[in-house]
Every structure is written in C-alpha cells, then in structure tokens.
Write a protein that holds these residues in place. Structure first.
Motif, short mmCIF file in Angstrom:
data_model
loop_
_atom_site.label_atom_id
_atom_site.label_comp_id
_atom_site.label_asym_id
_atom_site.label_seq_id
_atom_site.Cartn_x
_atom_site.Cartn_y
_atom_site.Cartn_z
N GLY A 93 32.33 -6.23 -6.27
CA GLY A 93 33.61 -6.70 -5.76
C GLY A 93 34.80 -6.00 -6.37
N LEU A 94 34.58 -5.12 -7.35
CA LEU A 94 35.69 -4.41 -7.97
C LEU A 94 35.93 -3.11 -7.20
CD1 LEU A 94 37.85 -4.09 -10.11
CD2 LEU A 94 36.13 -3.02 -11.61
N SER A 95 36.93 -3.12 -6.34
CA SER A 95 37.32 -1.94 -5.60
C SER A 95 38.53 -1.30 -6.26
CB SER A 95 37.66 -2.29 -4.14
OG SER A 95 36.50 -2.62 -3.42
N LYS A 96 38.60 0.01 -6.18
CA LYS A 96 39.73 0.75 -6.73
C LYS A 96 40.52 1.37 -5.58
CE LYS A 96 37.40 1.95 -11.06
NZ LYS A 96 38.36 1.31 -11.98
N VAL A 97 41.83 1.38 -5.72
CA VAL A 97 42.70 1.96 -4.70
C VAL A 97 43.28 3.27 -5.24
CG1 VAL A 97 44.71 1.60 -3.23
CG2 VAL A 97 43.32 -0.36 -3.94
N TYR A 98 43.16 4.31 -4.43
CA TYR A 98 43.74 5.62 -4.77
C TYR A 98 44.57 6.08 -3.57
CZ TYR A 98 39.93 5.75 -8.24
OH TYR A 98 39.06 5.47 -9.26
N LYS A 99 45.42 7.07 -3.81
CA LYS A 99 46.15 7.66 -2.69
C LYS A 99 46.35 9.16 -2.93
CE LYS A 99 50.96 6.77 -4.19
NZ LYS A 99 52.23 6.11 -3.80
N PHE A 100 46.62 9.86 -1.85
CA PHE A 100 46.91 11.28 -1.92
C PHE A 100 48.30 11.50 -2.52
CE2 PHE A 100 43.34 11.78 0.83
CZ PHE A 100 42.96 13.11 0.77
#
Length: 513
Positions: free
Chosen positions: A394-401
């Motif tokens: 359940g631990l999701s990580k958010v990244y972006k360009f």
C-alpha cells in the motif's frame, strides 16, 4: 485511514475549451479604396474572426475596418508593404461580407480566419509581428502566452512581382497547419500571403514561430495567440452516487487487455482505451462504449504499457502512454529504465477516426531505485507528468518529470514528490495502485486499486500537489475482477472504470450527485 465520501457542497470551476479552426476567406484587388471579404463559411455566434489586410506601396495609408472590428497590430516596411490585423467576435446576425476601407487607393489583399472555442470576452492572449527586409525568412518575435491550450494564428505577407501566383510560396512555421496560400498578381506590385495555425500547450514562453519562402523579398510575419474560452463544464463536488452504471461493452477486437482510460480533450464524449503490450489505441463513446476511432501507434514496441492520460503539449493536446511496468512476462530481466510516450490527439470529430499516431519517447529513471508502476497522470494546465508506483504493502511513491520537459529521447531522472500510504486489510488487491487520473479542475485526483477507488482532495485554495498529503476518500467501487483503468468524465461530473478481465470488457460509470 480513509474518509467515506461525505455530503458536501458542489462547486463549479472553469475548464478550458478547445479552440478550433472553422474556415477562412480571402480577397484581393488592384487600385482599391475598399476590400470586401466574405464571411468564412460556417461562422457561428461566438466565433472569433481574425482579419489581416495588406497593401502595397502606400505604407502611410490607414485602414478603416467595419463596425465591430478592433485593431490588434500593424507592421510596415519603409515604403513597400504594410499589414494590419483586426479581430471581432461574431454575433448572431453577421453580414455576408465585410468591407475594409483604406484612405489611399492601393493594391490590397486580405483574409478572414474564423475560430470557435476562443474566449469571447478577452480572446487575444498575446501577439507579435515585424517587417523582415529583403530576406526569405519570415521572422516573428517570440511570444509568451498567459493561458494554456490556446491557438497561435500566423500570417505571412510578402511583396511579389511575378505575372502569376507561385505554387505554395510561403512555408509557415514548423508544426503549423496552413489554411491557404495565395497571391495578388500585379506585375511589379503584387502580394503573396498565407495563414496558418497551431494548437498550443502549456502557458509560458513559446518557441520561435518563423516561416520562409523561396524569395528574398521584403515580408511581414505576424502571430496572434487566441485565449481559449472558460467553460462551466468543470465542476467538483464531494458526493458520489452509490449506483454503478454499466455504460456498454467494448466491441473492438483490438482491445484484448484494457489497462487504462483517458478522456479526449479534443472531442467531447470520447475515451481512449489501450492494451498492455500492443500498439492499439481505441476511441470509444462515453454514452455506450461503441468504437468511434481505432489507431495504431507507430515507431514504438510496447514493453508494459500500464496507463494512459491526456493533457497539454506543444502540439496542443496529446495522449500520454506510460510504459512503466516492471513485472511482465516480456521482461527476462526487470528493466531499470522506463518511458512515457507522447502523441498528438487525433481530431475524431473532424473525421480523423483511423490511422497511425506518431509517438515521441521520453525515457526516464528513478532518483532512487527502479520501481514498478501502473499509474500516470498529466496535469490539465501545467502538463506535469506524474508517475505513481505500485506496491502490495500500500506504500506508493509519487514522482514527476522535470520541467521544462527535456527533448524527446533525452533520459530524465524523475523528481520525488510524495509518499502515499493506501489503506490495507491484508489483501494486496486492496492496496496495489493500478491507475490514476487528475480532475479537470486540477484540485484533486483519483487513485484506484484492483478493489477500491479513492479520491485525494487538495484543501481549498491549495495547489494541486497539496492533494498528495490529503487523507484518501473512499468512493463507490465498481466491483471489477481486475480493475486497472479509471478516468474522470471530461467535465468532472463523474468517473469511468474498466477491468482488465474478464472479457467482454465493460465500461462502468459513477456519477456525482
């Protein structure tokens, strides 16, 4: 911990319409004191009309437009060429033609170009232009737009001394669609002139809009950026129906493993759906899931296409495909680099219902360790591309360009944005993130798992990224065997989902109350 969707106050925000080319009309003549130009075919109330008038050898002349027209700019050489650009918003009873007067008898050429979807109250975002002396280059000073999703309209005018019109003499800026290229013939005092347009993406500095011709003659290049209309179609609210509607069943045999949904930003009432490892992109109707377009992505071999999104881009509006999975039978060894592919949206309403879409590749790597992901989102205004990882814990990580987005083919290192801890109950199907979508009002986003649907909401007045710190709100689950696709309705009034199995694949919908 999650919040169940509470009773809430519905608010209405303004989304951006799509500015679309309608049609154009041209006229010219020798020794005139008035130039009549027909109303472009199909002109409707609310269309924005751009008129460009050019004269030869009378640069001190003044053009008087018909009532209702407003001067945007004029540019001139020392003695040979002058060009004016005017605009008006079409009313409910437009004349069949428009007469532009001039105070000195002149050789005149002119055009009117019509566009729908522009802001009728304040249609002109920005503009520029200049004279270019004795050159084949049509140089236009750079512009900076203040609103995303607009349209740049480019006008080229050049002196001409031939006895006949040359074949397509003016080349508009790269990426522009030319709507006409014609001339006024008059021995030594003629004019060649054209018009072209291009959809714009995110607001800000735009690339140089420069054209050319085969002739090193004095010319004038001008550009006008139209601001898109704000529509009342983008609404937000916190209460969703508990009823799930099955809209229809996907009929296209090209869809064998649906993994993502994305709403068209060009054609209302259309969703794109795709597979994990084929190049098929199918457009379906939001009213019954029938096929309205079928496309193949060229120059790409998918590895693990896990999600799809739409959003602004330099070409106007684009489809973004996330080749972001790391757990696939296609991988003898799990990859350490990934890619997002971007392709211009087809204009389905305009008849582009089949063919190939050419993709640009944006390869990337993570700033820490390679991750498995199945969710991408594109911000509807800034064009930021987000990737959300998948983990059974359940631990999701958010990244972006990074922004500005590097040139296609350039490896990017993503920027870490936030951690998202999804609720768990011991079953990884409830906690594994499989798809995501940003609301068209850009103040919240959906994140789904195989078994649950969550919405993350930014606080009032907060930026979009403050939503990543919000407590997820549990929305109505659409009860699917392997839920891997989700998208907001284009106006934000509900959301659609689809399962990767079983077949036949059903499009489901939950409305906001």
């Amino acid at each position: 911990m999650t919040d169940e969707s509470p009773l809430g106050v519905e608010t209405e925000q303004q989304a951006l319409a799509t500015v679309s080319y309608r049609s154009s009309a041209t006229a010219s003549g020798v020794g005139l004191t008035s130039l009549g130009i027909s109303k472009p075919a199909g002109t409707a109330m609310g269309d924005v009309l751009l008129a460009r008038i050019v004269n030869r050898d009378n640069v001190t002349a003044t053009v008087t437009p018909p009532a209702g027209w407003t001067l945007i700019r004029s540019d001139q050489s020392a003695s040979q060429l002058k060009a004016w650009v005017f605009y008006k918003v079409a009313g409910g009873a437009e004349p069949a033609s428009y007469a532009f007067g001039i105070d000195l008898k002149s050789n005149l050429a002119g055009s009117i170009v019509a566009f729908s979807g522009a802001d009728t109250a304040n249609p002109i975002d920005t503009q520029s232009g200049q004279k270019n002396g004795l050159t084949a280059s049509f140089i236009t000073p750079a512009i900076t737009t203040t609103t995303s999703n607009g349209v740049a309209v480019w006008f080229g005018s050049q002196i001409w001394t031939g006895s006949a019109c040359p074949a397509s003499p003016i080349v508009p800026p790269s990426g522009f669609t030319e709507v006409f290229d014609t001339c006024l013939v008059s021995t030594s005092t003629g004019i060649i002139y054209d018009a072209a347009y291009q959809q714009l993406g995110a607001a800000g500095p735009q690339p140089a809009f420069n054209g050319s011709s085969p002739y090193a003659n004095t010319n004038i290049a001008q550009v006008v950026a139209l601001r898109p209309a704000r529509t009342a179609g983008c609404t937000v609210g916190d209460t969703f129906s508990t009823t799930v509607t099955t809209v229809g069943t996907v009929a296209s045999t090209a869809i064998v493993e649906p993994s993502g949904l994305a709403a068209s930003r060009v054609t209302p009432g259309v969703l794109y759906v795709h597979n994990e490892d084929t190049t098929a992109v199918v457009a379906i109707s939001t009213s019954n899931a029938s096929t309205v377009g079928s496309f193949t992505v060229a120059n790409v071999t998918p590895a693990d296409w896990e999600d799809i999104a739409t959003g602004p881009c330099p070409a106007g509006q684009c489809i973004y495909m996330g080749d972001i999975g790391r757990v696939s039978a296609n991988f003898p060894t799990p990859p350490s680099t990934f890619a997002v592919y971007r392709m211009k949206e087809p204009n389905i309403a305009g008849g582009q219902t089949s063919g190939t879409l050419t993709a640009e590749q944006f390869p990337f790597k993570y700033p820490d360790t390679p991750q498995n992901a199945e969710s991408i989102m594109v911000h509807p205004v800034t064009g930021d591309i987000y990737v959300i990882t998948k983990d059974g814990s359940g631990l999701s990580k958010v990244y972006k360009f990074p922004q500005p987005l590097p040139a296609p083919g350039t490896m990017s290192t993503l920027l870490f944005v936030a951690n998202l801890q999804l609720p768990t109950n011991g079953d990884t199907n409830f906690a594994s993130a499989t798809a995501a979508a940003i609301h068209p009002c850009a103040n919240r986003f959906l994140l789904r798992t195989y078994r649950k649907v969550y919405e993350y909401r930014a606080p009032a007045g907060g930026s979009f990224e403050t939503a990543f710190a919000a407590t997820p709100v549990s929305l109505t689950d659409t009860v699917e065997g392997q839920g891997e696709a989700i998208e907001y309705e284009a106006n934000g009034a509900g959301y659609f989902t689809m399962s990767e199995s079983p077949s036949p694949f059903k499009l489901k919908y939950v409305s906001r109350q």
